[in-house]
Design a protein around this motif. Sequence first.
Motif, PDB file in Angstrom:
ATOM      1  N   VAL A   1      -0.214   4.124  -8.473  1.00 21.94           N
ATOM      2  CA  VAL A   1      -1.649   4.420  -8.499  1.00 21.94           C
ATOM      3  C   VAL A   1      -2.360   3.400  -9.374  1.00 21.94           C
ATOM      4  O   VAL A   1      -1.871   3.005 -10.439  1.00 21.94           O
ATOM      5  CB  VAL A   1      -1.881   5.851  -9.039  1.00 21.94           C
ATOM      6  N   ASP A   2      -3.519   2.951  -8.926  1.00 22.37           N
ATOM      7  CA  ASP A   2      -4.330   2.015  -9.688  1.00 22.37           C
ATOM      8  C   ASP A   2      -4.893   2.731 -10.912  1.00 22.37           C
ATOM      9  O   ASP A   2      -5.726   3.624 -10.807  1.00 22.37           O
ATOM     10  CB  ASP A   2      -5.465   1.510  -8.795  1.00 22.37           C
ATOM     11  N   SER A   3      -4.427   2.330 -12.089  1.00 24.37           N
ATOM     12  CA  SER A   3      -4.867   2.991 -13.325  1.00 24.37           C
ATOM     13  C   SER A   3      -5.909   2.177 -14.081  1.00 24.37           C
ATOM     14  O   SER A   3      -6.362   2.597 -15.149  1.00 24.37           O
ATOM     15  CB  SER A   3      -3.657   3.213 -14.247  1.00 24.37           C
ATOM     16  N   LEU A   4      -6.301   1.022 -13.533  1.00 26.11           N
ATOM     17  CA  LEU A   4      -7.164   0.109 -14.272  1.00 26.11           C
ATOM     18  C   LEU A   4      -8.586   0.630 -14.438  1.00 26.11           C
ATOM     19  O   LEU A   4      -9.215   0.456 -15.474  1.00 26.11           O
ATOM     20  CB  LEU A   4      -7.184  -1.247 -13.554  1.00 26.11           C
ATOM     21  N   TRP A   5      -9.118   1.289 -13.383  1.00 26.16           N
ATOM     22  CA  TRP A   5     -10.542   1.625 -13.378  1.00 26.16           C
ATOM     23  C   TRP A   5     -10.827   3.123 -13.412  1.00 26.16           C
ATOM     24  O   TRP A   5     -11.969   3.542 -13.246  1.00 26.16           O
ATOM     25  CB  TRP A   5     -11.214   1.006 -12.151  1.00 26.16           C
ATOM     26  N   GLY A   6      -9.814   3.936 -13.596  1.00 26.81           N
ATOM     27  CA  GLY A   6     -10.024   5.348 -13.908  1.00 26.81           C
ATOM     28  C   GLY A   6     -10.810   6.166 -12.911  1.00 26.81           C
ATOM     29  O   GLY A   6     -11.698   6.918 -13.288  1.00 26.81           O
TER      30      GLY A   6
ATOM     31  N   VAL B   1       0.840  -1.202   0.000  1.00 24.31           N
ATOM     32  CA  VAL B   1       0.000   0.000   0.000  1.00 24.31           C
ATOM     33  C   VAL B   1       0.870   1.245   0.000  1.00 24.31           C
ATOM     34  O   VAL B   1       0.591   2.237  -0.686  1.00 24.31           O
ATOM     35  CB  VAL B   1      -0.939   0.007   1.228  1.00 24.31           C
ATOM     36  N   ASP B   2       1.957   1.200   0.751  1.00 23.21           N
ATOM     37  CA  ASP B   2       2.829   2.364   0.882  1.00 23.21           C
ATOM     38  C   ASP B   2       3.660   2.644  -0.365  1.00 23.21           C
ATOM     39  O   ASP B   2       4.100   3.767  -0.574  1.00 23.21           O
ATOM     40  CB  ASP B   2       3.777   2.182   2.082  1.00 23.21           C
TER      41      ASP B   2
ATOM     42  N   GLU C   1     -17.309   7.025  -6.434  1.00 21.60           N
ATOM     43  CA  GLU C   1     -15.883   6.765  -6.282  1.00 21.60           C
ATOM     44  C   GLU C   1     -15.586   5.792  -5.151  1.00 21.60           C
ATOM     45  O   GLU C   1     -14.441   5.659  -4.731  1.00 21.60           O
ATOM     46  CB  GLU C   1     -15.133   8.083  -6.056  1.00 21.60           C
ATOM     47  N   LYS C   2     -16.604   5.109  -4.655  1.00 24.56           N
ATOM     48  CA  LYS C   2     -16.369   4.105  -3.619  1.00 24.56           C
ATOM     49  C   LYS C   2     -17.226   2.887  -3.919  1.00 24.56           C
ATOM     50  O   LYS C   2     -18.236   2.990  -4.623  1.00 24.56           O
ATOM     51  CB  LYS C   2     -16.681   4.667  -2.230  1.00 24.56           C
TER      52      LYS C   2
ATOM     53  N   ARG D   1      -8.103   1.386  -3.518  1.00 25.34           N
ATOM     54  CA  ARG D   1      -7.657   2.497  -2.682  1.00 25.34           C
ATOM     55  C   ARG D   1      -7.313   1.979  -1.296  1.00 25.34           C
ATOM     56  O   ARG D   1      -7.761   0.899  -0.900  1.00 25.34           O
ATOM     57  CB  ARG D   1      -8.765   3.560  -2.569  1.00 25.34           C
ATOM     58  N   PRO D   2      -6.531   2.743  -0.528  1.00 25.50           N
ATOM     59  CA  PRO D   2      -6.186   2.291   0.824  1.00 25.50           C
ATOM     60  C   PRO D   2      -7.396   1.930   1.684  1.00 25.50           C
ATOM     61  O   PRO D   2      -7.311   1.045   2.539  1.00 25.50           O
ATOM     62  CB  PRO D   2      -5.421   3.486   1.400  1.00 25.50           C
ATOM     63  N   ALA D   3      -8.546   2.588   1.479  1.00 28.45           N
ATOM     64  CA  ALA D   3      -9.738   2.269   2.278  1.00 28.45           C
ATOM     65  C   ALA D   3     -10.149   0.813   2.088  1.00 28.45           C
ATOM     66  O   ALA D   3     -10.637   0.169   3.027  1.00 28.45           O
ATOM     67  CB  ALA D   3     -10.896   3.188   1.898  1.00 28.45           C
ATOM     68  N   SER D   4      -9.947   0.274   0.882  1.00 38.28           N
ATOM     69  CA  SER D   4     -10.274  -1.134   0.640  1.00 38.28           C
ATOM     70  C   SER D   4      -9.403  -2.029   1.505  1.00 38.28           C
ATOM     71  O   SER D   4      -9.874  -3.042   2.049  1.00 38.28           O
ATOM     72  CB  SER D   4     -10.072  -1.468  -0.839  1.00 38.28           C
TER      73      SER D   4
END
Length: 308
Positions: free
Chosen positions: A171-176, A166-167, A222-223, A183-186
Motif C-alpha cells: 500500500v502506498d503510505s507516502l501520502w496518507g 499493481v498486483d 481522495e482522487k 491507486r490502481p485507478a491511476s
Amino acid sequence: MTTTSFDHAEAEVHRLIKDYTGILPRPRLGLLTEASAMLDDQLTHESRQAKVRDLHALTGRLGVLLAYTYQDLGRTDDGARHAHLAGQHAELAGHDELRVHAKTVHANILFWDEQPTAALNLVEPELPAAPAARQAGLLYNQARALAAIGDRDGALEALTRAQEYVDRAPVDSLWGGTSFEWRPASGLLLAASTHVRLGNGTAAADLAGQCLVAYQSRPRGEKPSNADVRALLELIAARVLTEDLDAAEEALRPVCALEPERRTERLVRRVEFVARTVAASRFAKTPEARGLLEQTRDFTSQALRHSR
C-alpha cells in the motif's frame, strides 16, 4: 527552531495536501508559496540533523504540490523545476519513495509538454532500484512515453510489467489516503492513455471506462484533481479511434461543463490531444467531427491559462 514551529509547519503542509483538490490553482499557489518560505526559513535556522531531514521531507512533499500547481497554471518550466527540487529535498531526507515520486511528477510534466523522450530519461534510470510501491507508476509512465515515440513492443511490455507490480505492490503510505496516493485507478488512466497512443481504441475505451468508474466512486479529496475529466478525455479519444463519434460527443459534454477556473493547463493539453486525434481521423470533415472540434476550441478558449 522549536518543536512547536516544526509541528506548525508539518500541520500546514499536511493541511495543504489534504485540501489540495478543493483549492483553485491561483489561490493554492499563494498558499503553497507562503508555506515554502516558512520551510526555507526553518531549514536556514535548523542545525539538528534529524529535524533537518524532517524538514527536507516536508519541503519535498510541498514541492510536488508546487510542481503540479505551476503546471496547472501553464508555467511548465516552473513546474519542472519544482519537481526537480522536490526530488533533491527527498534525497537529502533519505526518502526514496518521495524521490521517485517526484521523478514521476517531473516526467508527467515533460510528457504533457510534448517531451516524451525527456520523460523516459527520467523514469527509466529509476526502474532497477525503485521501491516496489513506486514501480507501477514508473512503468506506466514508461509505457505511455514509449507509445508516444512509436515503440509499440516496448510500451506493451512495460504495461505488462506495471500490472504485475499493481498486483503485488505494498500500500502506498507516502501520502496518507489523499489525492496524491498511488491507486490502481491511476494505472488504469495511464494504461488507457498508452493504448490511445498505440491506436488501440477498444482496449483504451475499456480501461478509461474502468478508470472513470473507479474515480467516480471516491470523494474529491481522495482522487487527483479533475480525475473524472481526465478519464473522460481518454475515453473520448478512444471513442474517436473506434469511430463512435456519438459516444465521443456524449463523453465530451460533462468536460465542457467544467468551470473555466478549473480548466487547468493539464486539461488543456489533453483536450488539444483529443482535437488532434479527431483531426487525424477519417471522419475529420464530417459534421460530427466538426462539432467535436468546435467544442474543444470553446473549452480551450475559456481555459485558466487565458485568464492570466
